[in-house]
Scaffold this active site. Structure first.
Site: not given
Ligand code: GRF
Length: 185
Positions: A104, A140
């Protein structure tokens, strides 16, 4: 096993770490709830099996039942939510209790839910970061495995903060997987 919904840079970090031998785990399957995502392409590049279980225009109950059956059949040791934009229902969490982790982009319990980077900026936070946590029935809310902190710059935009957070997320996710592999979590 990794569940994704989009871009897949966190998935990429896992695949790179797997390739480099930084982690011992092997991604057995990538499941996306959306078709034709960059994340699926990344998995294919590494010859990792993929499956699309579409959630669009679908009864959520049917979606999660199919997801649960697919995950159960794959018998994963660990399920990584890497940008998976769905909240898992309690039954799913119960079935795979303590085996699901999520990344997160904020220092939980601050700024849970969607667009945590924009939330941090709107709140005028001086520091933010990212959290890897075990998934429980809340949004979360599960036990924190580790966090990494970043100073928010003066007048920083959401997009700039998002971009600066990503490498930190990738590092945090790999370290969390290492802790799990070492039995420290
Ligand atoms: C990331 O910022 C993650 O923390 C959140 O969604 C985003 C996903 O990014 N849960 P990616 O698809 O891994 O580039």
């Amino acid at each position: 096993m990794v569940l994704v919904s989009g871009r897949g840079t966190n998935l990429q970090a896992i695949l790179d770490a797997q390739n480099a031998g930084t982690i011992q785990s092997r991604v057995a399957l990538v499941i996306s709830n959306k078709e034709a995502t960059p994340a699926l392409k990344r998995a294919e590049t590494f010859s990792v099996p993929t499956k699309v279980i579409t959630s669009k225009n679908r009864n959520p109950r049917d979606f999660f039942l199919e997801l649960q059956d697919t995950v159960r059949a794959a018998k994963p040791d660990l399920i990584v939510l890497a940008g998976f934009m769905k909240i898992l229902p309690p039954d799913f969490v119960k079935t795979f209790r303590s085996r699901i982790i999520n990344i997160h982009p904020a220092l939980l319990p601050n700024f849970p839910g969607l667009d945590a980077q924009a939330q941090a900026i709107a709140a005028g936070a001086k520091k933010t970061g990212c959290t890897v946590h075990i998934v429980d029935e809340g949004c979360d809310t599960g036990p924190v495995i580790l966090q990494k902190t970043l100073d928010v710059l003066p007048n920083e935009t959401r997009d700039h903060l998002t971009e600066r957070l990503l490498p930190l997320e990738h590092q945090a996710l790999i370290e969390a997987i290492q802790l799990i592999e070492q039995g420290k979590m």
